[in-house]
Design an enzyme around this catalytic site. Structure first.
Site, mmCIF file in Angstrom:
data_model
loop_
_atom_site.group_PDB
_atom_site.id
_atom_site.type_symbol
_atom_site.label_atom_id
_atom_site.label_comp_id
_atom_site.label_asym_id
_atom_site.label_seq_id
_atom_site.Cartn_x
_atom_site.Cartn_y
_atom_site.Cartn_z
ATOM 1 C CB THR A 226 96.168 64.099 -84.468
ATOM 2 O OG1 THR A 226 96.731 63.101 -85.296
ATOM 3 C CG2 THR A 226 95.824 65.318 -85.307
ATOM 4 N N GLY A 256 98.639 61.393 -93.618
ATOM 5 C CA GLY A 256 97.339 60.992 -93.079
ATOM 6 C C GLY A 256 96.259 62.001 -93.402
HETATM 7 N N1 GLY Z 1 95.108 61.307 -87.768
HETATM 8 C C1 GLY Z 1 96.484 61.435 -87.885
HETATM 9 C C2 GLY Z 1 97.071 60.570 -88.909
HETATM 10 O O1 GLY Z 1 96.514 59.549 -89.252
HETATM 11 O O2 GLY Z 1 98.122 60.904 -89.411
#
Ligand code: GLY
Length: 378
Positions: A226, A256
């Site tokens: 990310t 997410g």
């Molecule tokens: N932190 C990115 C996700 O879990 O989608």
């Protein structure tokens, strides 16, 4: 020395050493607790025109670097702020560079797809001065979900659009549709598809026997890459963005933490901003970014680093399921938090030692190490 006072840096090192020592000695860091870092309050930015730590941009480690031909996220965001752009435009255009970069398989174009081989993107933005936010989730075929999230903030009375509705909204605003799956990401997906189970009919090239395709020594764990980027302008205004292709090989429709305000991103113009990368489910379950900003609000002397460490500790304490824990009882996944205060001090922390984060402060872009709860190899 970056955004830290010397006193804070020394305290941070001592605290890290203390938690490291506890972990090495086999003590339970959850019981040990988190050493509290303190820093002297700095003058309010803008009060006298003097804001020694501003402007500042922080990001996850992919906010710096990338292919030699392209500028980095933190560099572009800083350049835009110095040219007078607001911090929201600055961070969104900064991460747009990464969204467009096929070599980053965690964000935008070239992101790793869901279990059906379809790229689904999530993003959120938040702007401190108006305390408004925008987000999209499960967005397909649009390279820049963060720009769409910014339009949700600016051109709707809502906070989040998902799936087909988000795509229609993007189309209405003239976004171009495209195939986001690069050859590299398609091949990675196909390899996962052919190897992750020996109890289906997908056979890797050269394999003739059903039941023999799963390579026991391969690690088919999912990835959670990310980019989060937060900035404080020269005037002390704060904005943030988080954008991702989410969990690789996810169940279609899985969302997410990134597009969820309070989890993967939170901004309060009176206090600061925080964001996250890593296992989104764990971040959602502790309202990660909001937890950090509220901790900084509660104690104006709490450093961003220590606020991030507190959130990491909360995840450790709340990770109860054996399948999510190592044999030592620690989370078997990674989470990183990044935070910046209104005065420009900043920090980041990870559950395990290793990750770095990107920062542009004091006229210089660089990577710094995240603070951590557990040292490598412990
Ligand atoms: N932190 C990115 C996700 O879990 O989608």
């Amino acid at each position: 020395m970056s955004g830290f006072t010397r006193r804070e840096f020394i305290s941070a090192s001592a605290a890290t050493a203390a938690t490291a020592a506890a972990a090495t000695a086999g003590a339970n860091p959850a019981a040990w607790g988190v050493a509290t870092l303190r820093q002297e309050p700095t003058a309010a930015p803008g009060a006298s025109g003097a804001a020694p730590n501003l402007p500042v941009v922080i990001a996850s480690s992919n906010g710096l670097g990338g292919p030699p031909a392209r500028k980095s996220c933190v560099e572009l965001a800083m350049e835009l702020m110095l040219a007078g752009k607001d911090p929201l435009t600055a961070v969104v255009e900064g991460v747009a560079l990464v969204e467009a970069d096929p070599s980053d398989q965690s964000v935008g174009y070239g992101g790793l797809p869901n279990e059906d081989g379809v790229v689904e993107l999530d993003a959120s933005v938040m702007y401190g001065p108006s305390h408004r936010s925008g987000a999209v989730a499960g967005l397909q075929r649009i390279m820049h979900p963060s720009r769409v999230a910014k339009l949700v903030l600016e051109r709707t009375d809502h906070c989040m659009l998902v799936g087909e509705g988000a795509l229609r909204f993007a189309r209405a605003h003239g976004f171009e549709e495209m195939n986001l799956l690069t050859e590299e990401s398609r091949k990675a997906w196909l390899e996962w598809k052919e190897h992750h189970s020996d109890d289906d009919d997908w056979l890797p090239e050269g394999s003739n026997e059903i039941g023999k395709q799963a390579a026991a020594d391969r690690n088919w764990r999912h990835t959670f890459g990310t980019i989060n980027c937060c900035a404080v302008s020269p005037a002390g205004d704060i904005a943030g963005v988080t954008t991702t292709s989410g969990l690789s090989w996810k169940i279609p429709g899985r969302v997410g933490d990134s597009p969820i305000i309070g989890a993967g991103l939170y901004v309060d113009n009176e206090v600061g901003a925080a964001g996250s990368t890593g296992r989104g489910e764990a971040v959602i379950q502790i309202c990660g970014a909001h937890t950090i900003v509220e901790a900084m609000r509660r104690d104006p002397r709490l450093s961003p680093t220590d606020a991030c460490i507190e959130a990491c500790q909360r995840i450790v304490d709340k990770t109860k399921l054996p399948r999510l824990r190592t044999k030592e009882g620690r989370p078997n996944f990674g989470v990183m938090f990044y935070a910046v205060r209104k005065d420009g001090t900043f920090g980041a922390a990870s559950i395990q030692e290793g990750p770095e984060f990107a920062v542009f402060a004091g006229g210089r872009a660089r990577r710094e190490k995240c603070a951590f709860l557990y040292p490598k190899g412990s």
